[in-house]
Every structure is written in C-alpha cells, then in structure tokens.
Scaffold this active site. Structure first.
Site, PDB file in Angstrom:
ATOM      1  N   HIS A  97       0.830  -1.223   0.000  1.00  0.00           N
ATOM      2  CA  HIS A  97       0.000   0.000   0.000  1.00  0.00           C
ATOM      3  C   HIS A  97       0.862   1.270   0.000  1.00  0.00           C
ATOM      4  O   HIS A  97       0.416   2.303   0.523  1.00  0.00           O
ATOM      5  CB  HIS A  97      -0.965  -0.023   1.191  1.00  0.00           C
ATOM      6  CG  HIS A  97      -0.298  -0.010   2.536  1.00  0.00           C
ATOM      7  ND1 HIS A  97      -0.821  -0.630   3.644  1.00  0.00           N
ATOM      8  CD2 HIS A  97       0.857   0.563   2.957  1.00  0.00           C
ATOM      9  CE1 HIS A  97      -0.021  -0.448   4.678  1.00  0.00           C
ATOM     10  NE2 HIS A  97       1.007   0.284   4.290  1.00  0.00           N
ATOM     11  N   HIS A 114      -1.885   4.581   9.670  1.00  0.00           N
ATOM     12  CA  HIS A 114      -0.506   4.934  10.022  1.00  0.00           C
ATOM     13  C   HIS A 114      -0.470   6.159  10.923  1.00  0.00           C
ATOM     14  O   HIS A 114       0.287   7.094  10.697  1.00  0.00           O
ATOM     15  CB  HIS A 114       0.300   5.206   8.754  1.00  0.00           C
ATOM     16  CG  HIS A 114       0.378   4.035   7.827  1.00  0.00           C
ATOM     17  ND1 HIS A 114      -0.657   3.632   7.034  1.00  0.00           N
ATOM     18  CD2 HIS A 114       1.392   3.166   7.580  1.00  0.00           C
ATOM     19  CE1 HIS A 114      -0.298   2.566   6.333  1.00  0.00           C
ATOM     20  NE2 HIS A 114       0.932   2.270   6.643  1.00  0.00           N
ATOM     21  N   HIS A 129      10.166  -3.552   3.915  1.00  0.00           N
ATOM     22  CA  HIS A 129      10.574  -2.149   3.967  1.00  0.00           C
ATOM     23  C   HIS A 129      10.783  -1.702   5.401  1.00  0.00           C
ATOM     24  O   HIS A 129      10.200  -2.244   6.325  1.00  0.00           O
ATOM     25  CB  HIS A 129       9.595  -1.215   3.247  1.00  0.00           C
ATOM     26  CG  HIS A 129       8.193  -1.118   3.785  1.00  0.00           C
ATOM     27  ND1 HIS A 129       7.318  -2.181   3.862  1.00  0.00           N
ATOM     28  CD2 HIS A 129       7.494  -0.043   4.248  1.00  0.00           C
ATOM     29  CE1 HIS A 129       6.147  -1.765   4.329  1.00  0.00           C
ATOM     30  NE2 HIS A 129       6.232  -0.468   4.582  1.00  0.00           N
ATOM     31  N   GLU A 157       3.976  -5.416   8.301  1.00  0.00           N
ATOM     32  CA  GLU A 157       2.617  -5.292   7.743  1.00  0.00           C
ATOM     33  C   GLU A 157       2.157  -6.572   7.037  1.00  0.00           C
ATOM     34  O   GLU A 157       0.951  -6.787   6.862  1.00  0.00           O
ATOM     35  CB  GLU A 157       2.554  -4.120   6.748  1.00  0.00           C
ATOM     36  CG  GLU A 157       2.669  -2.762   7.416  1.00  0.00           C
ATOM     37  CD  GLU A 157       2.771  -1.609   6.414  1.00  0.00           C
ATOM     38  OE1 GLU A 157       2.562  -0.468   6.836  1.00  0.00           O
ATOM     39  OE2 GLU A 157       3.079  -1.840   5.217  1.00  0.00           O
TER      40      GLU A 157
HETATM   41  C1  DHB Z   1       5.734   4.238   2.989  1.00  0.00           C
HETATM   42  C2  DHB Z   1       4.682   4.215   3.888  1.00  0.00           C
HETATM   43  C3  DHB Z   1       4.039   3.021   4.164  1.00  0.00           C
HETATM   44  O1  DHB Z   1       2.964   2.965   4.973  1.00  0.00           O
HETATM   45  C4  DHB Z   1       4.440   1.851   3.578  1.00  0.00           C
HETATM   46  O2  DHB Z   1       3.816   0.727   3.953  1.00  0.00           O
HETATM   47  C5  DHB Z   1       5.491   1.864   2.676  1.00  0.00           C
HETATM   48  C6  DHB Z   1       6.144   3.069   2.380  1.00  0.00           C
HETATM   49  C7  DHB Z   1       6.409   5.525   2.695  1.00  0.00           C
HETATM   50  O3  DHB Z   1       6.123   6.527   3.364  1.00  0.00           O
HETATM   51  O4  DHB Z   1       7.220   5.564   1.772  1.00  0.00           O
HETATM   52 FE    FE Z   2       2.370   1.077   5.567  1.00  0.00          FE
END
Ligand code: DHB
Ligand code: FE
Length: 280
Positions: free
Chosen positions: A12, A59, A194, A241
């Site tokens: 996402h 978030h 990530h 996640e």
């Molecule tokens: C980013 C934010 C998110 O919630 C995610 O799952 C992946 C990347 C971001 O801010 O780049």
């Molecule tokens: Fe996220």
C-alpha cells in the site's frame, strides 16, 4: 450464504497512490510497477464482488496513538479519505456495508476475537492505495462497498502472524454464516519488505519477499510460525505489515488458485508486491 470468491494481497506504498493520481503510469520509473498490476486488474474487473473486506492498517493519520486497538472493524456507512498532509486523494469515498459489518462483528467476537468497533472511521493510504491497485479508474464510485478491518502493526506488541492467520479463519467462517447470497472479496494489504526509519532505513529483502509471495499460497502455516521479531528482522520494521496478508489467506481457505502476481523494487523505499487468488 455469503462466500469469499477471491483474495487480493497487495502493498500500500503511498507514493504508488501519488504516482497514480499524477498520471505517471507511463513514466519510465513507474511503468514497470503499473504494468505489473494490469493482469491482476483485468481479472478482478471481470469478477466484481458484492462487497470487499479490506484488512489494512492506519498509520497514525486518521487513527491516532491515543488508543491502539489490536483489531478493529469499520461498521459505518462510509469512510472519508483522510488528508495525510498533501490534500485528500482524488478518489471516491469508500462506502460501507453496515448490516453485513455488524453481522461479521458479532460472529467474529463469538469466535474469540474481540474486535473494536469503529462507528466513525476515516481511512489513509493503507486502504486507499490497495483500492487503486484493485481498480485504478473507479470513476464516481468504487466497484463495491467495503468493510474495513484494522490491524495494529505500529505499536509493540503487534498481534502475531499466527493470530492474524486465525483471525482470517474466523472471518471466513463469519462470512459463510451470513444468510444472504453475497460474493465477497478479501484484501490483505501492506508490505512487502521495507523499513522507513532507523539504521536499517531502506532495508529490502527480495529473497524473503519472493519466498513469502510463494508461500502465502503454498505454505501459510510456515509463514504463520514467524514471530514478530523474526518478521521485523527479515522484512524490516514496516515489513511486519505482511501479517495482514495472513488474515486474507486464513479467510479464503485452502482451495485456491493463483490468478497472477507481481513484484517490483523499489516503490519509493519499499518492495511492492501483489497477488490475486481465486477460490476454487
Ligand atoms: C511508505 C509508507 C508506508 O505505509 C508503507 O507501507 C510503505 C512506504 C512511505 O512513506 O514511503
Ligand atoms: Fe504502511
């Protein structure tokens, strides 16, 4: 009887939504990512459900840190898209399915998952980006109403992968208990690997992601055995996640067929993956 007919697992990443909204689908940096979604989108467009259950996380954009429910459900009529600081995304306001959502709530609580009810809920990129992955050009409204299910992935201790997998199974049973004939899709969102902050910021683990993308179909039990600490080690702090993919996998059951999948690195600092599974 309602029935889950397909599942979508998808990242996402907010920049995917921003690139989409700015029409960057043909931009050389973004084209491979957007092209990767096309086979999934074509199949989903031919198989519009009556309702989608979207398992996602906020978030700290619309749901603050004052109260952090481990699991929640949106039971309202609609879910305004929240402004994350760059203006509200130009996408339709998701419409709810309150009567179905309240039925699911009762059935899921009766199976031992004490969901927090969100009578009011705004949604952030955790929900709107998967909706754009599902349907890039919705027009005035999304193809179907939704029931949002929220998972805490932000504040320790997050629910375990095993617990998320079991929640998915409870959702699957709850859907089947609904008397009306409804075709239901379920989305598991977030990931893939990530990490947005700290000394490992920018961490991506393609080998782990590709294994996860395979095993989410073939060996979810193995994925459900990963501890949250192992997941953070292997996939990064925000890669955790991926536990929400296991909710989708628990709900859809074992009789599934992979329709298509895609994997792309990097979407901003994140590995972006998606897969569609049909219930057979
Ligand atoms: C980013 C934010 C998110 O919630 C995610 O799952 C992946 C990347 C971001 O801010 O780049
Ligand atoms: Fe996220």
């Amino acid at each position: 009887m309602a029935r889950i007919v397909w599942g979508l697992a998808t990242s996402h990443v907010p920049s995917i939504g921003a690139a989409h909204d700015r029409g960057l689908q043909e931009d050389p940096d973004w084209k491979p990512l957007f092209d990767g979604y096309k086979p999934l989108q074509e199949w989903m467009a031919d198989n519009t459900p009556d309702v989608a259950i979207v398992v996602y996380n906020d978030h700290a954009n619309a749901v603050g840190f004052e109260i952090v429910p481990t699991f929640g459900i949106g039971v309202g009529d609609s879910f305004n898209v929240t402004d994350e600081g760059w203006g509200v995304r130009p996408v339709p306001t998701p419409v709810g399915k309150p009567e179905f959502a309240r039925f699911l709530t009762k059935e899921i609580i009766d199976q031992g998952f004490d969901l927090t009810m969100f009578n009011q809920l705004e949604v952030d990129h955790g929900l709107t980006v998967p909706m754009s992955v599902y349907c890039p050009e919705p027009g005035e409204q999304w193809p179907c109403p939704i029931v949002p299910i929220l998972v805490n992935v932000l504040q320790y201790p997050q629910p375990t992968a095993a617990r998320c997998y079991e929640l998915g199974k409870a959702i699957g049973k709850a859907v089947e208990a609904y008397p009306e004939d409804l075709k239901v899709a379920i989305f598991g969102t977030g990931g893939m690997s990530h990490q947005l902050a700290g000394t490992r910021a920018g961490f991506i683990n393609e080998e782990f992601d590709r294994d996860f993308l395979e095993k989410i179909e073939t060996d979810p039990d193995a994925l459900a055995k990963l501890t949250r600490e192992e997941l953070i080690e292997l996939a990064g702090t925000e890669g955790l996640e991926l536990i929400m993919w296991l909710v989708m996998r628990g709900a859809i059951g074992d009789s599934i067929r992979r329709v298509a999948d895609t994997y792309f690195v990097p979407a901003s600092n994140t590995a972006a993956g998606a897969a569609v599974f049909e219930r057979v």
